[in-house]
Design a protein around this motif. Structure first.
Motif, PDB file in Angstrom:
ATOM      1  N   UNK A  13      35.961 -37.631 105.958  1.00 15.22           N
ATOM      2  CA  UNK A  13      37.039 -38.118 105.097  1.00 15.22           C
ATOM      3  C   UNK A  13      36.569 -38.196 103.650  1.00 15.22           C
ATOM      4  N   UNK A  14      35.382 -38.748 103.452  1.00  8.90           N
ATOM      5  CA  UNK A  14      34.824 -38.860 102.099  1.00  8.90           C
ATOM      6  C   UNK A  14      34.662 -37.477 101.477  1.00  8.90           C
ATOM      7  N   UNK A  15      34.104 -36.549 102.241  1.00  9.20           N
ATOM      8  CA  UNK A  15      33.860 -35.202 101.726  1.00  9.20           C
ATOM      9  C   UNK A  15      35.157 -34.513 101.313  1.00  9.20           C
ATOM     10  N   UNK A  16      36.234 -34.791 102.039  1.00  9.79           N
ATOM     11  CA  UNK A  16      37.529 -34.175 101.723  1.00  9.79           C
ATOM     12  C   UNK A  16      38.201 -34.814 100.511  1.00  9.79           C
ATOM     13  N   UNK A  17      37.668 -35.936 100.044  1.00  5.33           N
ATOM     14  CA  UNK A  17      38.337 -36.676  98.973  1.00  5.33           C
ATOM     15  C   UNK A  17      37.418 -37.001  97.802  1.00  5.33           C
ATOM     16  N   UNK A  18      36.379 -36.219  97.616  1.00  2.90           N
ATOM     17  CA  UNK A  18      35.439 -36.496  96.533  1.00  2.90           C
ATOM     18  C   UNK A  18      36.073 -36.336  95.151  1.00  2.90           C
ATOM     19  N   UNK A  19      37.173 -35.591  95.060  1.00  2.00           N
ATOM     20  CA  UNK A  19      37.842 -35.429  93.775  1.00  2.00           C
ATOM     21  C   UNK A  19      39.008 -36.401  93.622  1.00  2.00           C
ATOM     22  N   UNK A  20      38.959 -37.516  94.383  1.00  2.00           N
ATOM     23  CA  UNK A  20      39.954 -38.577  94.243  1.00  2.00           C
ATOM     24  C   UNK A  20      39.222 -39.920  94.170  1.00  2.00           C
ATOM     25  N   UNK A  21      39.980 -40.984  93.961  1.00  2.00           N
ATOM     26  CA  UNK A  21      39.397 -42.318  94.042  1.00  2.00           C
ATOM     27  C   UNK A  21      39.434 -42.737  95.501  1.00  2.00           C
ATOM     28  N   UNK A  22      38.286 -42.998  96.075  1.00  2.00           N
ATOM     29  CA  UNK A  22      38.198 -43.305  97.501  1.00  2.00           C
ATOM     30  C   UNK A  22      38.186 -44.815  97.707  1.00  2.00           C
ATOM     31  N   UNK A  23      39.213 -45.319  98.358  1.00  2.00           N
ATOM     32  CA  UNK A  23      39.264 -46.731  98.721  1.00  2.00           C
ATOM     33  C   UNK A  23      38.393 -46.958  99.959  1.00  2.00           C
ATOM     34  N   UNK A  24      37.573 -47.999  99.913  1.00  2.00           N
ATOM     35  CA  UNK A  24      36.732 -48.320 101.063  1.00  2.00           C
ATOM     36  C   UNK A  24      37.587 -48.576 102.296  1.00  2.00           C
ATOM     37  N   UNK A  25      38.728 -49.214 102.115  1.00  2.00           N
ATOM     38  CA  UNK A  25      39.609 -49.505 103.238  1.00  2.00           C
ATOM     39  C   UNK A  25      40.086 -48.218 103.915  1.00  2.00           C
ATOM     40  N   UNK A  26      40.331 -47.168 103.125  1.00  2.00           N
ATOM     41  CA  UNK A  26      40.781 -45.897 103.696  1.00  2.00           C
ATOM     42  C   UNK A  26      39.655 -45.219 104.470  1.00  2.00           C
ATOM     43  N   UNK A  27      38.446 -45.291 103.936  1.00  2.00           N
ATOM     44  CA  UNK A  27      37.301 -44.721 104.650  1.00  2.00           C
ATOM     45  C   UNK A  27      37.067 -45.476 105.950  1.00  2.00           C
ATOM     46  N   UNK A  28      37.201 -46.804 105.897  1.00  2.00           N
ATOM     47  CA  UNK A  28      37.039 -47.618 107.103  1.00  2.00           C
ATOM     48  C   UNK A  28      38.118 -47.294 108.123  1.00  2.00           C
ATOM     49  N   UNK A  29      39.342 -47.103 107.657  1.00  2.00           N
ATOM     50  CA  UNK A  29      40.438 -46.743 108.568  1.00  2.00           C
ATOM     51  C   UNK A  29      40.150 -45.428 109.274  1.00  2.00           C
TER      52      UNK A  29
END
Length: 294
Positions: A13-29
């Motif tokens: 998920x993180x790798x797919x969103x490195x060009x965005x602001x990554x919310x910790x809650x979204x990564x946890x989800x």
């Protein structure tokens, strides 16, 4: 999905969103964990905080941009969703040793690779066996672990043992936000009585620097050993053990003599509204290779 796979899914998920602001809650989800569990377990299995990992990966791509078209800090801060140019420059210098404006003149290389938790923890496994038991994974040897442990006896001793361990952990600052602690438990061997009572040990990993004092919580050493792991619920532990036995029968492994383990995300779940039998755990069965002399 076991805890290792969940962390890997969050990495994807993180790798797919490195060009965005990554919310910790979204990564946890994406890992199907609450934020507290996720932050702790990510650090425990990768050795990095989530924020550090995200920063290192974003800087890796920012370095490529600088080398490719000499992108400046303002553009890169915006592209990779840093809060400001100053914040981007600080993270850049922390990881590379130089400001973005200085980097090209240093003739150095910086790249932080994507983490693969499965490569770090999973051992090679027969493809046909994996296809038949996709939920069971063979782990590499888990190193010796030093634990703070407490054993309780009764009809539901997990609750009491958990309460004592969590109180001990709080008193000894073992539950800090980025501590890499892990929580395990196991039924005391040969402790089940005819009235349904039994013994259960809950333990939390501690460092070599931890000093034990006189009291109910004792030091416990879990020796190095190899395991297979599967995620199950409390109500399905027996069923999962039967699947483990079938896995053993078809594999090149035997049941190991080291301690079996149940890994819990957070003991507090045992005290919350979630039905006890629905609580998920990672179940570890000890194994040894048939060719091993041990």
């Amino acid at each position: 999905m076991n805890y290792y796979d969940r962390i890997q899914k969050s990495i994807e998920f993180i790798e797919d969103n490195l060009d965005t602001y990554i919310e910790i809650e979204d990564a946890a989800d994406s890992a199907k964990m609450c934020s507290t569990e996720y932050l702790r377990f990510f650090y425990a299995v990768t050795g990095l905080t989530v924020q550090d990992y995200i920063g290192k990966r974003k800087i890796t791509f920012a370095v490529e941009d600088i080398k490719k078209d000499r992108s400046d800090a303002n553009k890169l801060a915006s592209k990779y969703f840093f809060s400001s140019t100053e914040a981007f420059s600080m993270v850049f210098r922390t990881n590379t040793g130089y400001l973005p404006s200085e980097f090209l003149d240093q003739n150095i290389h910086y790249s932080f690779p994507k983490i693969d938790v499965r490569d770090k923890y999973y051992d090679e496994q027969d493809p046909m066996l994996l296809a038949r038991f996709p939920d069971i994974r063979l782990l590499k040897h888990i190193p010796k672990m030093r634990m703070a442990s407490y054993t309780s006896y009764g009809n539901e001793p997990e609750n009491d043992a958990c309460e004592i361990i969590m109180e001990y952990a709080l008193e000894n600052n073992l539950l800090c936000k980025y501590c890499s602690f892990r929580i395990f438990g196991f039924t005391v061997p040969d402790s089940i009585k005819s009235d349904g009572t039994y013994g259960y040990t809950v333990c939390i990993t501690v460092g070599d620097e931890h000093i034990f004092k006189d009291g109910p919580v004792k030091e416990l050493i879990i020796e190095k050993g190899q395991y297979v792991v599967a995620t199950t619920t409390v109500s399905n532990i027996v069923e999962t053990w039967e699947r483990f036995k079938e896995w053993l029968r078809l594999s090149g492994y035997l049941h190991g003599s080291h301690q079996y383990l149940e890994e819990h995300l957070l003991c507090s779940r045992w005290r919350e509204k979630e039905p006890f039998n629905d609580i998920e755990i990672n179940l570890y069965m000890p194994v040894k290779n048939k060719k091993s002399k041990e």
